[in-house]
Design a protein around this motif. Structure first.
Motif, short mmCIF file in Angstrom:
data_model
loop_
_atom_site.label_atom_id
_atom_site.label_comp_id
_atom_site.label_asym_id
_atom_site.label_seq_id
_atom_site.Cartn_x
_atom_site.Cartn_y
_atom_site.Cartn_z
N VAL A 42 23.06 20.18 11.77
CA VAL A 42 22.62 19.62 10.50
C VAL A 42 22.57 20.71 9.43
CG1 VAL A 42 21.26 17.73 11.50
CG2 VAL A 42 20.18 19.95 11.10
N ALA A 43 22.71 20.25 8.20
CA ALA A 43 22.58 21.15 7.05
C ALA A 43 21.49 20.58 6.15
CB ALA A 43 23.91 21.25 6.31
N PRO A 44 20.27 21.14 6.22
CA PRO A 44 19.22 20.71 5.30
C PRO A 44 19.58 21.11 3.87
CG PRO A 44 18.31 21.99 7.13
CD PRO A 44 19.79 22.15 7.17
N PRO A 45 19.07 20.41 2.87
CA PRO A 45 19.36 20.77 1.48
C PRO A 45 18.98 22.22 1.18
CG PRO A 45 18.21 18.67 1.59
CD PRO A 45 18.18 19.25 2.97
N GLY A 46 19.95 22.98 0.70
CA GLY A 46 19.69 24.36 0.31
C GLY A 46 19.49 25.34 1.46
N ARG A 47 19.82 24.94 2.68
CA ARG A 47 19.62 25.82 3.85
C ARG A 47 20.91 25.94 4.63
NH1 ARG A 47 14.08 26.46 5.56
NH2 ARG A 47 15.08 28.04 6.82
N GLU A 48 20.98 26.95 5.47
CA GLU A 48 22.13 27.14 6.34
C GLU A 48 22.10 26.08 7.45
OE1 GLU A 48 24.73 29.39 6.16
OE2 GLU A 48 23.89 29.76 4.17
N PRO A 49 23.28 25.61 7.90
CA PRO A 49 23.32 24.66 9.00
C PRO A 49 22.78 25.27 10.30
CG PRO A 49 25.43 24.72 7.85
CD PRO A 49 24.61 25.87 7.33
N TYR A 50 22.23 24.43 11.15
CA TYR A 50 21.76 24.85 12.47
C TYR A 50 21.81 23.66 13.42
CZ TYR A 50 17.23 22.62 11.58
OH TYR A 50 16.24 21.71 11.32
N GLU A 51 21.66 23.94 14.72
CA GLU A 51 21.66 22.87 15.72
C GLU A 51 20.22 22.47 16.04
OE1 GLU A 51 25.60 22.91 18.38
OE2 GLU A 51 24.19 24.51 18.90
N HIS A 52 20.00 21.17 16.05
CA HIS A 52 18.67 20.60 16.29
C HIS A 52 18.74 19.71 17.53
CE1 HIS A 52 14.66 19.31 15.01
NE2 HIS A 52 15.01 18.08 15.34
N HIS A 53 17.78 19.87 18.45
CA HIS A 53 17.73 18.99 19.63
C HIS A 53 17.34 17.58 19.21
CE1 HIS A 53 17.58 22.83 21.80
NE2 HIS A 53 18.05 22.14 22.82
N VAL A 54 18.06 16.59 19.71
CA VAL A 54 17.76 15.19 19.44
C VAL A 54 17.75 14.42 20.76
CG1 VAL A 54 18.53 13.08 18.28
CG2 VAL A 54 18.79 15.29 17.13
N THR A 55 16.67 13.68 20.97
CA THR A 55 16.56 12.80 22.13
C THR A 55 16.92 11.39 21.66
OG1 THR A 55 14.73 14.15 22.91
CG2 THR A 55 15.05 12.03 23.98
N GLU A 56 17.92 10.80 22.30
CA GLU A 56 18.36 9.45 21.94
C GLU A 56 17.87 8.49 23.02
OE1 GLU A 56 22.44 11.19 19.87
OE2 GLU A 56 22.50 10.42 21.92
N VAL A 57 16.99 7.57 22.61
CA VAL A 57 16.35 6.64 23.53
C VAL A 57 16.53 5.23 22.98
CG1 VAL A 57 14.18 6.03 24.68
CG2 VAL A 57 14.65 8.42 24.12
N PRO A 58 16.89 4.26 23.82
CA PRO A 58 17.07 2.88 23.33
C PRO A 58 15.78 2.33 22.71
CG PRO A 58 17.95 3.11 25.55
CD PRO A 58 17.20 4.37 25.25
N ASP A 59 15.94 1.39 21.79
CA ASP A 59 14.80 0.70 21.17
C ASP A 59 13.96 0.01 22.24
OD1 ASP A 59 15.91 1.51 18.80
OD2 ASP A 59 16.07 -0.50 17.95
N ALA A 60 12.70 -0.21 21.91
CA ALA A 60 11.79 -0.87 22.84
C ALA A 60 10.85 -1.80 22.07
CB ALA A 60 11.00 0.17 23.63
N VAL A 61 10.09 -2.58 22.84
CA VAL A 61 9.17 -3.55 22.25
C VAL A 61 7.77 -3.31 22.81
CG1 VAL A 61 9.64 -5.32 24.01
CG2 VAL A 61 8.83 -6.02 21.76
N GLY A 62 6.76 -3.53 21.98
CA GLY A 62 5.36 -3.49 22.40
C GLY A 62 4.71 -4.79 21.96
N VAL A 63 3.82 -5.34 22.79
CA VAL A 63 3.28 -6.68 22.53
C VAL A 63 1.76 -6.67 22.48
CG1 VAL A 63 3.30 -9.10 23.25
CG2 VAL A 63 5.24 -7.62 23.83
N VAL A 64 1.21 -7.13 21.37
CA VAL A 64 -0.22 -7.40 21.27
C VAL A 64 -0.37 -8.86 21.66
CG1 VAL A 64 -2.24 -7.49 19.78
CG2 VAL A 64 -0.56 -5.64 19.50
N LEU A 65 -0.91 -9.09 22.88
CA LEU A 65 -1.04 -10.44 23.43
C LEU A 65 -2.48 -10.89 23.29
CD1 LEU A 65 0.42 -12.73 25.02
CD2 LEU A 65 -0.47 -11.65 27.10
N CYS A 66 -2.69 -12.02 22.62
CA CYS A 66 -4.03 -12.55 22.37
C CYS A 66 -4.22 -13.86 23.12
CB CYS A 66 -4.23 -12.80 20.89
SG CYS A 66 -4.01 -11.33 19.88
#
Length: 194
Positions: A42-66
């Motif tokens: 990635v290249a942040p605005p006004g900064r030198e590019p660098y490598e950033h660790h990214v964890t890619e995880v599928p979407d999930a659901v959470g349920v408030v059950l009443c």
């Protein structure tokens, strides 16, 4: 909300547009159906590019059950990764062929043995957007009927119906250690869904 370099003025301020980071490439380190780990250049605005660790995880659901008494169903369980125990809402992955509401109904049935009705999305948010692309979708649902012991009974030690005032106390006392459940429950309490 205003820039900290300017004096605050009454009323709602216009939000500045965010400065975008440029993505220059992606190098996979590990891949599975549950999680991918990559180095993203990635290249942040006004900064030198660098490598950033990214964890890619599928979407999930959470349920408030009443239930009809306006109680919330919580699971009590141990999480080995953080070595913590506490209360949680039912939650899990979304299968490719499912809507968020369908995934919510399936997860509730699998984890607590209840069928649901009136499942409706509350909101969605990123889990940990500094290192992960996972997005959680929160659903509010009403308990319909108890179908029997949950298929995933091993995922919790117990399942209990909790009054809203007691939910607040559990959160305040640190008995809901996961951010996913805390955020969903606080949202539901604040907007009077429970």
């Amino acid at each position: 909300m205003s820039d900290i370099s300017q004096e605050a003025k009454p009323g709602r301020a216009e939000l500045p547009s965010a400065r975008r980071w440029e993505v220059l490439g992606r190098r996979p380190l590990y891949e599975s159906k549950w999680v991918n780990l990559a180095l993203v250049k990635v290249a942040p605005p006004g900064r030198e590019p660098y490598e950033h660790h990214v964890t890619e995880v599928p979407d999930a659901v959470g349920v408030v059950l009443c239930n009809a008494a306006h109680q919330v169903l919580l699971l009590h369980r141990h999480r080995f990764i953080t070595d913590t125990a506490g209360y949680e809402i039912p939650a899990g992955g979304i299968d490719d062929s499912e809507s968020v509401e369908q995934a919510a109904a399936r997860e509730v049935l699998e984890e607590v043995g209840w069928t649901v009705r009136d499942a409706a999305p509350m909101f969605s948010c990123n889990v940990s957007d500094g290192v992960s692309d996972q997005r959680f979708h929160f659903v509010l649902a009403q308990a319909d009927r108890y179908a029997g012991p949950p298929v995933d009974e091993h995922e919790s030690t117990s399942r209990v119906w909790v009054d809203p005032a007691d939910v607040e106390k559990l959160i305040k006392d640190g008995e809901v250690p996961g951010a996913l459940s805390t955020v969903a429950l606080l949202y539901a309490l604040h907007f009077q869904h429970v």
